[in-house]
Design a protein around this motif. Structure first.
Motif, PDB file in Angstrom:
ATOM      1  N   SER A  74       0.835  -1.208   0.000  1.00 19.32           N
ATOM      2  CA  SER A  74       0.000   0.000   0.000  1.00 19.32           C
ATOM      3  C   SER A  74       0.864   1.251   0.000  1.00 19.32           C
ATOM      4  CB  SER A  74      -0.923  -0.007   1.219  1.00 19.32           C
ATOM      5  OG  SER A  74      -0.174   0.057   2.427  1.00 19.32           O
ATOM      6  N   GLY A  75       2.017   1.205   0.700  1.00 24.61           N
ATOM      7  CA  GLY A  75       2.929   2.343   0.669  1.00 24.61           C
ATOM      8  C   GLY A  75       3.497   2.575  -0.719  1.00 24.61           C
ATOM      9  N   ILE A  76       3.827   1.470  -1.428  1.00 25.49           N
ATOM     10  CA  ILE A  76       4.336   1.604  -2.799  1.00 25.49           C
ATOM     11  C   ILE A  76       3.267   2.188  -3.708  1.00 25.49           C
ATOM     12  CG2 ILE A  76       5.180   0.311  -4.793  1.00 25.49           C
ATOM     13  CD1 ILE A  76       6.460  -1.657  -2.839  1.00 25.49           C
ATOM     14  N   ILE A  77       2.013   1.759  -3.512  1.00 27.04           N
ATOM     15  CA  ILE A  77       0.918   2.267  -4.350  1.00 27.04           C
ATOM     16  C   ILE A  77       0.733   3.765  -4.156  1.00 27.04           C
ATOM     17  CG2 ILE A  77      -1.586   2.172  -4.693  1.00 27.04           C
ATOM     18  CD1 ILE A  77      -1.446  -0.805  -4.101  1.00 27.04           C
ATOM     19  N   HIS A 111       5.986  12.071   9.291  1.00 23.59           N
ATOM     20  CA  HIS A 111       7.096  11.232   9.732  1.00 23.59           C
ATOM     21  C   HIS A 111       7.251  11.254  11.249  1.00 23.59           C
ATOM     22  CE1 HIS A 111       8.791   9.866   5.947  1.00 23.59           C
ATOM     23  NE2 HIS A 111       8.540  11.059   5.433  1.00 23.59           N
ATOM     24  N   SER A 112       6.891  12.339  11.895  1.00 22.41           N
ATOM     25  CA  SER A 112       6.997  12.406  13.355  1.00 22.41           C
ATOM     26  C   SER A 112       6.037  11.416  14.004  1.00 22.41           C
ATOM     27  CB  SER A 112       6.701  13.826  13.845  1.00 22.41           C
ATOM     28  OG  SER A 112       7.652  14.743  13.333  1.00 22.41           O
ATOM     29  N   ILE A 113       4.784  11.412  13.554  1.00 19.07           N
ATOM     30  CA  ILE A 113       3.799  10.475  14.100  1.00 19.07           C
ATOM     31  C   ILE A 113       4.169   9.038  13.747  1.00 19.07           C
ATOM     32  CG2 ILE A 113       1.381   9.785  14.040  1.00 19.07           C
ATOM     33  CD1 ILE A 113       1.867  12.347  15.543  1.00 19.07           C
ATOM     34  N   ALA A 114       4.653   8.823  12.515  1.00 15.26           N
ATOM     35  CA  ALA A 114       5.031   7.469  12.096  1.00 15.26           C
ATOM     36  C   ALA A 114       6.163   6.928  12.956  1.00 15.26           C
ATOM     37  CB  ALA A 114       5.430   7.481  10.620  1.00 15.26           C
ATOM     38  N   HIS A 115       7.153   7.739  13.246  1.00 13.98           N
ATOM     39  CA  HIS A 115       8.269   7.270  14.060  1.00 13.98           C
ATOM     40  C   HIS A 115       7.874   7.122  15.525  1.00 13.98           C
ATOM     41  CE1 HIS A 115      10.734   8.115  10.531  1.00 13.98           C
ATOM     42  NE2 HIS A 115      11.679   7.397  11.109  1.00 13.98           N
ATOM     43  N   LEU A 130       6.225   6.658   0.379  1.00  5.34           N
ATOM     44  CA  LEU A 130       6.376   7.942  -0.296  1.00  5.34           C
ATOM     45  C   LEU A 130       7.815   8.216  -0.726  1.00  5.34           C
ATOM     46  CD1 LEU A 130       4.032  10.133   1.932  1.00  5.34           C
ATOM     47  CD2 LEU A 130       3.568   9.205  -0.341  1.00  5.34           C
ATOM     48  N   VAL A 131       8.782   7.505  -0.121  1.00  2.15           N
ATOM     49  CA  VAL A 131      10.177   7.713  -0.511  1.00  2.15           C
ATOM     50  C   VAL A 131      10.700   6.560  -1.354  1.00  2.15           C
ATOM     51  CG1 VAL A 131      10.637   9.116   1.518  1.00  2.15           C
ATOM     52  CG2 VAL A 131      10.997   6.653   1.639  1.00  2.15           C
ATOM     53  N   MET A 132       9.830   5.598  -1.710  1.00  6.64           N
ATOM     54  CA  MET A 132      10.235   4.479  -2.566  1.00  6.64           C
ATOM     55  C   MET A 132       9.842   4.775  -4.007  1.00  6.64           C
ATOM     56  SD  MET A 132       9.354   0.997  -0.477  1.00  6.64           S
ATOM     57  CE  MET A 132       9.717   0.070  -1.957  1.00  6.64           C
ATOM     58  N   ASP A 133      10.804   4.695  -4.877  1.00  8.32           N
ATOM     59  CA  ASP A 133      10.552   4.956  -6.290  1.00  8.32           C
ATOM     60  C   ASP A 133      11.163   3.818  -7.104  1.00  8.32           C
ATOM     61  OD1 ASP A 133      10.013   5.937  -8.761  1.00  8.32           O
ATOM     62  OD2 ASP A 133      11.187   7.789  -8.554  1.00  8.32           O
ATOM     63  N   LEU A 134      10.300   2.978  -7.651  1.00  7.73           N
ATOM     64  CA  LEU A 134      10.777   1.848  -8.448  1.00  7.73           C
ATOM     65  C   LEU A 134      11.499   2.314  -9.710  1.00  7.73           C
ATOM     66  CD1 LEU A 134       7.739  -0.603  -8.177  1.00  7.73           C
ATOM     67  CD2 LEU A 134       9.772  -0.472  -6.740  1.00  7.73           C
ATOM     68  N   GLY A 135      11.245   3.542 -10.102  1.00  4.59           N
ATOM     69  CA  GLY A 135      11.922   4.062 -11.287  1.00  4.59           C
ATOM     70  C   GLY A 135      13.417   4.237 -11.081  1.00  4.59           C
ATOM     71  N   LEU A 136      13.872   4.264  -9.814  1.00  4.44           N
ATOM     72  CA  LEU A 136      15.302   4.398  -9.547  1.00  4.44           C
ATOM     73  C   LEU A 136      16.076   3.126  -9.890  1.00  4.44           C
ATOM     74  CD1 LEU A 136      15.206   6.287  -6.122  1.00  4.44           C
ATOM     75  CD2 LEU A 136      15.706   7.241  -8.377  1.00  4.44           C
ATOM     76  N   ARG A 163      19.306   7.766   8.334  1.00  7.50           N
ATOM     77  CA  ARG A 163      20.630   8.074   8.878  1.00  7.50           C
ATOM     78  C   ARG A 163      21.712   8.119   7.796  1.00  7.50           C
ATOM     79  NH1 ARG A 163      20.253  10.215  13.981  1.00  7.50           N
ATOM     80  NH2 ARG A 163      18.756   9.031  15.206  1.00  7.50           N
ATOM     81  N   LYS A 164      21.295   8.096   6.539  1.00 14.86           N
ATOM     82  CA  LYS A 164      22.215   8.196   5.406  1.00 14.86           C
ATOM     83  C   LYS A 164      23.200   7.025   5.350  1.00 14.86           C
ATOM     84  CE  LYS A 164      20.328  12.137   4.454  1.00 14.86           C
ATOM     85  NZ  LYS A 164      19.376  12.256   3.331  1.00 14.86           N
ATOM     86  N   ILE A 165      22.768   5.859   5.893  1.00  7.26           N
ATOM     87  CA  ILE A 165      23.582   4.653   5.741  1.00  7.26           C
ATOM     88  C   ILE A 165      23.306   4.018   4.389  1.00  7.26           C
ATOM     89  CG2 ILE A 165      24.093   2.376   6.719  1.00  7.26           C
ATOM     90  CD1 ILE A 165      23.152   3.417   9.415  1.00  7.26           C
ATOM     91  N   LEU A 166      22.044   4.074   3.972  1.00 11.16           N
ATOM     92  CA  LEU A 166      21.606   3.559   2.679  1.00 11.16           C
ATOM     93  C   LEU A 166      21.196   4.716   1.783  1.00 11.16           C
ATOM     94  CD1 LEU A 166      19.265   0.535   3.545  1.00 11.16           C
ATOM     95  CD2 LEU A 166      21.596   0.407   2.696  1.00 11.16           C
ATOM     96  N   GLY A 167      21.326   4.509   0.504  1.00 12.34           N
ATOM     97  CA  GLY A 167      20.753   5.439  -0.451  1.00 12.34           C
ATOM     98  C   GLY A 167      19.344   4.984  -0.814  1.00 12.34           C
ATOM     99  N   GLN A 168      18.631   5.822  -1.528  1.00 10.02           N
ATOM    100  CA  GLN A 168      17.245   5.515  -1.862  1.00 10.02           C
ATOM    101  C   GLN A 168      17.142   4.301  -2.786  1.00 10.02           C
ATOM    102  OE1 GLN A 168      15.189   8.985  -3.163  1.00 10.02           O
ATOM    103  NE2 GLN A 168      13.157   8.049  -3.080  1.00 10.02           N
ATOM    104  N   LYS A 169      18.117   4.123  -3.666  1.00 12.57           N
ATOM    105  CA  LYS A 169      18.083   2.989  -4.594  1.00 12.57           C
ATOM    106  C   LYS A 169      18.252   1.671  -3.841  1.00 12.57           C
ATOM    107  CE  LYS A 169      20.318   3.557  -8.374  1.00 12.57           C
ATOM    108  NZ  LYS A 169      21.431   3.678  -9.364  1.00 12.57           N
ATOM    109  N   ALA A 170      19.262   1.600  -2.960  1.00  9.87           N
ATOM    110  CA  ALA A 170      19.481   0.375  -2.180  1.00  9.87           C
ATOM    111  C   ALA A 170      18.301   0.096  -1.266  1.00  9.87           C
ATOM    112  CB  ALA A 170      20.771   0.502  -1.365  1.00  9.87           C
ATOM    113  N   TYR A 171      17.735   1.149  -0.698  1.00  7.54           N
ATOM    114  CA  TYR A 171      16.565   0.988   0.179  1.00  7.54           C
ATOM    115  C   TYR A 171      15.399   0.366  -0.575  1.00  7.54           C
ATOM    116  CZ  TYR A 171      12.442   2.427   2.849  1.00  7.54           C
ATOM    117  OH  TYR A 171      11.240   2.447   3.512  1.00  7.54           O
TER     118      TYR A 171
END
Length: 825
Positions: A86-89, A115-119, A349-355, A418-426
């Motif tokens: 559902s998040g991807i959609i 993001h504050s409420i989610a965390h 919202l931060v996942m983009d399969l196009g990456l 925390r900038k350990i992963l990039g968006q593509k690897a995530y």
């Protein structure tokens, strides 16, 4: 307000002082929090206001998650899979491509509260995970648990260490390489304990050796994962400063020591007061503990090891007891049902399969994830061989340890933030988690689930039982009100050293969405642990009642256990226990109990009735449904118990006679057998004719009645025969018998070929058709019965299938059918 518009949201890249990191800032109006209402201004748009927009986002996220979960329900996948999808959609890969939708529903200015409420939800979810983990269970499991955990951790961890640098280079992301390698190693080797606990329960493995081993090993693996995560976060946040990273790690160790040195003793003291009844757990104490979660998260975030580590450590420090059980019950529904879906919406919202534009990179990462999963299975097989276990157990262990869940996705989100992963690897790792779960789930159902159904264990009945061997009984308990009647009926079977009885008392607990995982774990350990929740207290009471009775009774062996499963599959636990114990009789409590006014009322969960129906349909042995109207209060060695057996004929009624035969050895039981005969054919049959089905049935009935009369040692044994013509006369006769002051009435579910004519039409107005026509009559409120009732069903009942088959086998030898059951036992 006619000209009111949302301020333009410029994207500003603001460099932080003394840092190489840049942050994105969005501007918004502080006066646009709550809408004044759609009727105040005609052209007002509610989603322009922050709080109103937040409510709309919450509704969209939860609704989408529930809809996807409903669609995927037949696949029996974990709920977090539907939340990820559902998040991807909702993200850039789905409807988020529509700029109008994103600009209205998920503008950049809304990300801060979202993001504050989610965390915040994630913090409390991780806290409940810490509450549900029982650290003492690791010590009880011994070194074997440790080596199994190492086998499923070291090899995937080593794979990530070897390939991590190459993968970091292929991704080309500007992140800390050491932190990236350690983080990937953690992701490859970790196991989702909460998902694993429910999987083990659903597969009926809780009370098996592999189930106990897997649950205990998962705690060790998760401990490694949290240590690795905190190390990776500390290195990443230090920005290459080794001293800063060391201070963060040392601060985390100190925080852990403080929690277990000060918080745990305080909580143990409070828990003991609650258990002893000296001090109830009040609102002030619960609120203080929940505020402590926020304080722990703040400390964890401040020292550089992330807020979730602080909340998790705080949860571990609270001992399992009434405090932890109460907190889980109060927090779990709101966090799991409302806040976690919001967390996955934010992730989407931060996942983009196009990456994922590099197919080679994607395939390389997918191959690494799959290889790590296979290494877990291989490690399980090798350690199983070292401990002389079957290869199937090693494969099962490896597959179970590949369970993925919310905590893995939470760690991936931490790595991204925390900038350990990039968006593509995530994005690739989240997709692989979903794919791996979708592949592992059917494998678990087909490979891990133990095969059921023993070929040689079929049609086991009380009548076939050898009087010299122990009678094995399964006693099912849903709540404490079931116990007195069940113990009384077991006592009626007259357990002695010459006629021993073995009882397996199974307490059945519903597995719900917020059943504490610690309950599943402690149920799987060979020795109990000290935790004082409601389930544990009830289990202790049931165990004490049965064992106390066994101590004062010779010839009785009692074993108690707990089965935790949803009502949909609870019957499988009962049937499996009957097969494993080679039981001859299963005692099922009726779902209604006697009320103050003498009528029956529903006191158990309504789904208990469905469980009883399935057991009656699938049981491999005799089943007796117990309708208790006070037999538990009157049945003891000093009180005479008046028992009536209503005999029409057929397999079920013959089983009723067999049970009465066991009761006849009891010195305080008076048995009255009432045989119903039809006016159309009431002559006795003294010869055996294998060609006439009705004659066969009546011949076996005659032999069973003769056996009961010869074997009975009861001082008062009353036998009557009544000739009736129709259903009305049958009901009237049963009413007269019941009014004679019977304490217990035993009746078969079906009445065979002869009895079916005397109960014709009764099923048309049955309230409880699963009890048969006479069982329904005696259990209904309209009939006005005051005695307790046992409704007996033999396996494959109805039509004399079992006995007819046996007679067919020996008809050429002309053996006495009365002895056939003993010849074939």
């Amino acid at each position: 307000m006619e000209n009111l518009t949302v301020p333009t949201l410029p994207t500003l890249i603001i460099p932080q002082l003394n840092s190489t990191k840049n942050y994105t800032m969005a501007c918004f109006s502080p006066n646009m929090m709550i809408t004044p209402g759609i009727f105040r201004y005609g052209n007002e748009k509610p989603y322009l206001y922050t709080f109103t927009l937040f409510l709309m986002q919450l509704i969209i996220g939860i609704s989408t998650t529930r809809f996807i979960n409903f669609i995927l329900q037949p696949l029996r996948l974990p709920r977090h899979i539907s939340e990820v999808i559902s998040g991807i959609i909702l993200g850039p890969s789905g409807v988020g491509r529509a700029q109008a939708f994103v600009g209205a529903m998920f503008p950049l200015r809304s990300f801060l509260p979202l993001h504050s409420i989610a965390h915040l939800g994630l913090i409390y979810y991780v806290f409940t995970m810490g509450l549900e983990i029982d650290l003492p269970s690791i010590r009880r499991s011994g070194w074997r648990c440790f080596w199994f955990a190492c086998a499923c951790t070291i090899s995937p961890f080593a794979l990530a260490l070897v390939s991590g640098s190459t993968l970091h280079k292929m991704l080309g992301e500007q992140t800390n390489r050491a932190a990236f390698v350690i983080f990937i190693s953690v992701i490859f080797s970790m196991t989702a304990f909460s998902v694993l606990a429910r999987t083990v329960t659903e597969l009926k493995l809780v009370n098996t050796d592999i189930g106990r081993l897997t649950l205990s090993a998962a705690i060790v693996v998760d401990g490694f994962a949290w240590i690795g995560l905190s190390l990776a976060v500390a290195i990443s946040e230090s920005g290459g400063d080794t001293i800063s990273a060391i201070f963060s790690i040392l601060s985390g160790i100190i925080f852990y020591a403080v929690c277990f040195s000060f918080i745990k003793p305080m909580m143990e003291k409070l828990s003991n007061k609650v258990i002893s009844g000296k001090e109830p757990l009040g609102e002030f104490e619960e609120t203080a503990i929940l505020v402590g979660v926020l304080l722990s998260a703040f400390i964890g975030d401040s020292i550089g090891i992330h807020a979730v580590f602080g909340a998790f450590t705080y949860g571990l420090a609270i001992p399992q007891g009434p405090i932890s059980a109460s907190l889980v019950e109060k927090v779990d529904d709101f966090v799991g049902g409302i806040m976690l879906p919001f967390f996955f919406t934010g992730n989407g919202l931060v996942m983009d399969l196009g990456l994922i534009n590099n197919l080679g990179l994607a395939l390389y990462m997918a191959a690494l994830v799959l290889m790590a999963a296979l290494l877990k299975v291989l490690g399980g097989v090798l350690i199983a061989a070292a401990y002389d276990m079957q290869m199937h157990d090693g494969v099962s262990y490896g597959l179970l340890m590949n369970s993925k869940g919310v905590i893995e996705l939470a760690m991936l989100n931490i790595g991204l933030n925390r900038k350990i992963l990039g968006q593509k690897a995530y994005t690739i790792l989240v997709l692989m988690s979903v794919v791996l779960t979708a592949v592992i789930t059917p494998l678990l159902n087909s490979v891990v689930k133990p095969t059921r159904g023993l070929v040689f264990y079929k049609r086991r009945t009380v009548r076939w039982h050898d009087p010299g061997s122990e009678l094995r009984i399964i006693s099912c308990v849903h709540n404490l009100r079931d116990v007195p009647a069940l113990i009384s009926l077991i006592d009626c079977t007259s357990p002695t050293k010459r006629t021993p009885v073995s009882v397996s008392a199974v307490q059945l607990i519903e597995l719900t969405g917020h059943t504490p995982t610690m309950l599943l774990l402690n149920n799987a350990t060979s020795r109990g642990s000290k935790y004082g929740n409601h389930f544990h207290a009830q289990s202790v009471a049931v165990k004490h009642a049965f064992e106390s009775y066994a101590q004062h009774t010779g010839g009785l062996l009692v074993r108690t256990s707990t089965a935790i499963s949803p009502f949909l599959t609870m019957h499988e636990d009962i049937i499996t226990e009957a097969e494993n114990c080679h039981a001859a009789l299963v005692l099922l409590p009726f779902h209604m109990h006697i009320a103050v006014d003498g009528a029956l009322e529903v006191t158990s969960h309504p789904a208990v009735r469905s469980v009883n129906k399935k057991v009656l349909e699938l049981s491999p042995c005799t089943v007796a449904v117990v309708v208790d109207r006070g037999i538990g209060a009157i049945s003891n060695r000093a009180t005479v118990l008046h028992v009536a057996v209503l005999f029409f004929g057929g397999p079920d009624d013959r089983e009723s006679l067999a049970i009465a035969g066991r009761m006849s050895n009891h010195p305080s039981i008076e048995i009255c057998v009432v045989r119903f005969l039809s006016r159309k054919g009431n002559a006795s049959i003294n010869s055996f004719n294998s060609d006439d089905a009705e004659a066969r049935e009546r011949y076996i009935d005659e032999q069973c009645l003769g056996e009961l009369a010869q074997s009975s040692t009861v001082a008062v044994f009353d036998y009557r025969e009544h000739v009736v013509s129709n259903t009305e006369e049958t009901v009237e006769l049963i009413r007269r018998i019941e009014f004679e002051g019977m304490d217990l009435v035993i009746v078969g579910k079906e009445q065979g070929l002869m009895g079916s004519t005397l109960t014709a039409g009764m099923t048309e107005w049955s309230e409880f058709p699963e009890l048969g026509p006479l069982g329904d009559l005696l259990a209904s409120a309209d009939f006005g019965a005051t005695s307790s009732v046992i409704i007996v069903q033999a396996p494959l009942s109805g039509g004399g299938v079992v006995d007819s088959t046996i007679i067919e086998m020996v008809s050429d030898r002309r053996e006495d059918p009365a002895r056939i059951s003993y010849d074939l036992r």
